[in-house]
Scaffold this motif. Structure first.
Motif, short mmCIF file in Angstrom:
data_model
loop_
_atom_site.label_atom_id
_atom_site.label_comp_id
_atom_site.label_asym_id
_atom_site.label_seq_id
_atom_site.Cartn_x
_atom_site.Cartn_y
_atom_site.Cartn_z
N VAL A 154 0.83 -1.21 0.00
CA VAL A 154 0.00 0.00 0.00
C VAL A 154 0.86 1.26 0.00
CG1 VAL A 154 -1.70 1.33 1.32
CG2 VAL A 154 -2.08 -1.11 0.89
N PRO A 155 1.84 1.41 0.91
CA PRO A 155 2.68 2.61 0.84
C PRO A 155 3.51 2.70 -0.44
CG PRO A 155 3.06 1.43 2.91
CD PRO A 155 2.14 0.60 2.09
N ALA A 156 3.88 1.55 -1.00
CA ALA A 156 4.63 1.57 -2.26
C ALA A 156 3.76 2.13 -3.39
CB ALA A 156 5.12 0.16 -2.61
N LEU A 157 2.49 1.75 -3.40
CA LEU A 157 1.57 2.29 -4.41
C LEU A 157 1.29 3.76 -4.16
CD1 LEU A 157 -0.94 -0.68 -4.88
CD2 LEU A 157 1.00 -0.04 -6.33
N GLU A 158 1.15 4.14 -2.89
CA GLU A 158 0.96 5.56 -2.56
C GLU A 158 2.15 6.38 -3.03
OE1 GLU A 158 0.24 5.25 1.64
OE2 GLU A 158 -1.93 5.13 1.35
N MET A 159 3.36 5.86 -2.86
CA MET A 159 4.55 6.56 -3.32
C MET A 159 4.54 6.66 -4.85
SD MET A 159 8.63 5.95 -2.51
CE MET A 159 8.36 4.25 -2.24
N ALA A 160 4.11 5.60 -5.52
CA ALA A 160 4.02 5.64 -6.98
C ALA A 160 3.01 6.70 -7.43
CB ALA A 160 3.63 4.26 -7.53
N PHE A 161 1.86 6.77 -6.76
CA PHE A 161 0.87 7.80 -7.09
C PHE A 161 1.48 9.19 -6.92
CE2 PHE A 161 -2.78 4.78 -6.15
CZ PHE A 161 -3.27 4.77 -7.45
N SER A 162 2.21 9.38 -5.84
CA SER A 162 2.85 10.67 -5.59
C SER A 162 3.84 11.02 -6.70
CB SER A 162 3.54 10.64 -4.23
OG SER A 162 4.18 11.84 -3.96
N HIS A 163 4.62 10.04 -7.11
CA HIS A 163 5.60 10.24 -8.18
C HIS A 163 4.89 10.58 -9.49
CE1 HIS A 163 9.43 9.86 -10.22
NE2 HIS A 163 8.84 9.10 -11.11
N ILE A 164 3.82 9.87 -9.79
CA ILE A 164 3.05 10.12 -11.02
C ILE A 164 2.49 11.54 -11.01
CG2 ILE A 164 0.94 9.47 -12.26
CD1 ILE A 164 1.55 6.53 -11.28
N GLU A 165 1.94 11.96 -9.86
CA GLU A 165 1.41 13.32 -9.74
C GLU A 165 2.51 14.36 -9.92
OE1 GLU A 165 -0.97 13.95 -6.23
OE2 GLU A 165 -2.18 12.17 -6.64
N SER A 166 3.69 14.11 -9.37
CA SER A 166 4.82 15.04 -9.54
C SER A 166 5.24 15.15 -10.99
CB SER A 166 6.02 14.57 -8.70
OG SER A 166 5.73 14.62 -7.34
N GLU A 167 5.27 14.01 -11.70
CA GLU A 167 5.61 14.03 -13.12
C GLU A 167 4.59 14.82 -13.91
OE1 GLU A 167 5.97 9.90 -14.23
OE2 GLU A 167 8.12 9.88 -13.79
N ARG A 168 3.31 14.66 -13.59
CA ARG A 168 2.25 15.41 -14.28
C ARG A 168 2.40 16.90 -14.04
NH1 ARG A 168 -2.50 11.50 -12.63
NH2 ARG A 168 -2.32 10.01 -14.33
N SER A 169 2.67 17.27 -12.79
CA SER A 169 2.83 18.68 -12.47
C SER A 169 4.02 19.27 -13.21
CB SER A 169 3.03 18.88 -10.96
OG SER A 169 1.86 18.52 -10.27
N ALA A 170 5.12 18.55 -13.25
CA ALA A 170 6.31 19.03 -13.95
C ALA A 170 6.03 19.18 -15.44
CB ALA A 170 7.49 18.07 -13.71
N ALA A 171 5.31 18.23 -16.01
CA ALA A 171 4.97 18.31 -17.44
C ALA A 171 4.07 19.50 -17.74
CB ALA A 171 4.31 17.01 -17.89
N GLU A 172 3.12 19.75 -16.84
CA GLU A 172 2.21 20.90 -17.02
C GLU A 172 2.98 22.21 -16.89
OE1 GLU A 172 -1.16 20.59 -14.40
OE2 GLU A 172 -1.75 18.65 -15.26
#
Length: 167
Positions: free
Chosen positions: A146-164
């Motif tokens: 569960v925390p590993a997936l939460e960390m992945a979600f956080s990383h995905i959101e950071s990548e999206r923000s950087a791309a935007e």
């Protein structure tokens, strides 16, 4: 935190584990953030189109791999992954094509498939860092996942923000 998880598994391989995984992730993330099994597909819908749409809407695709996943055979004795119409293959190909965060989840000491053992379009799966569940879904394993997936979600959101921001 938002984001969806698609759970891919082969019924003949780790159906019990996949069900426990779904139940545990439902508790942590909520059922509305998960796609699991044909029970999630309304009657009358084109299975392949629906699956591809759900993968496109998901952020993470968890591929449950048991000891028989790679060598599962159809009624004619052919390896299922070699069939372009195999639903597990369709799910993984779609996830890779859409650039999804694909997490191989190795159950009960299942080996990570080598690229040369996979059809060409699935070979990038072999480069993904796997999550190990050697005990077949113990509470401790799920408590690490569960925390590993939460960390992945956080990383995905950071990548999206950087791309935007780059736009």
């Amino acid at each position: 935190m938002s984001g969806k998880v698609f759970i891919s598994y082969r019924r003949e391989d780790e159906q019990g584990f996949a069900r426990r995984l779904y139940e545990r992730l439902s508790t942590s993330f909520g059922k509305d953030r998960l796609f699991f099994d044909i029970d999630s597909i309304p009657p009358g819908f084109d299975f392949v189109k629906y699956i591809e749409n759900q993968i496109a809407l998901s952020d993470i695709v968890v591929v449950v791999i048991g000891r028989n996943w790679l060598e599962a055979r159809d009624a004619q004795g052919r390896r299922r992954l070699d069939n372009p119409q195999d639903f597990v293959r369709i799910e993984i190909e779609s996830a890779l094509k859409h650039g999804k965060h694909v997490v191989p989840l190795l159950v009960e000491h299942a080996p990570m498939p080598l690229a040369k053992e996979l059809p060409r379009k699935l070979q990038p799966l072999a480069r993904r860092n796997a999550f190990f569940a050697p005990y077949g879904g113990s509470m401790a394993e799920f408590d690490r996942l569960v925390p590993a997936l939460e960390m992945a979600f956080s990383h995905i959101e950071s990548e999206r923000s950087a791309a935007e921001q780059a736009r």
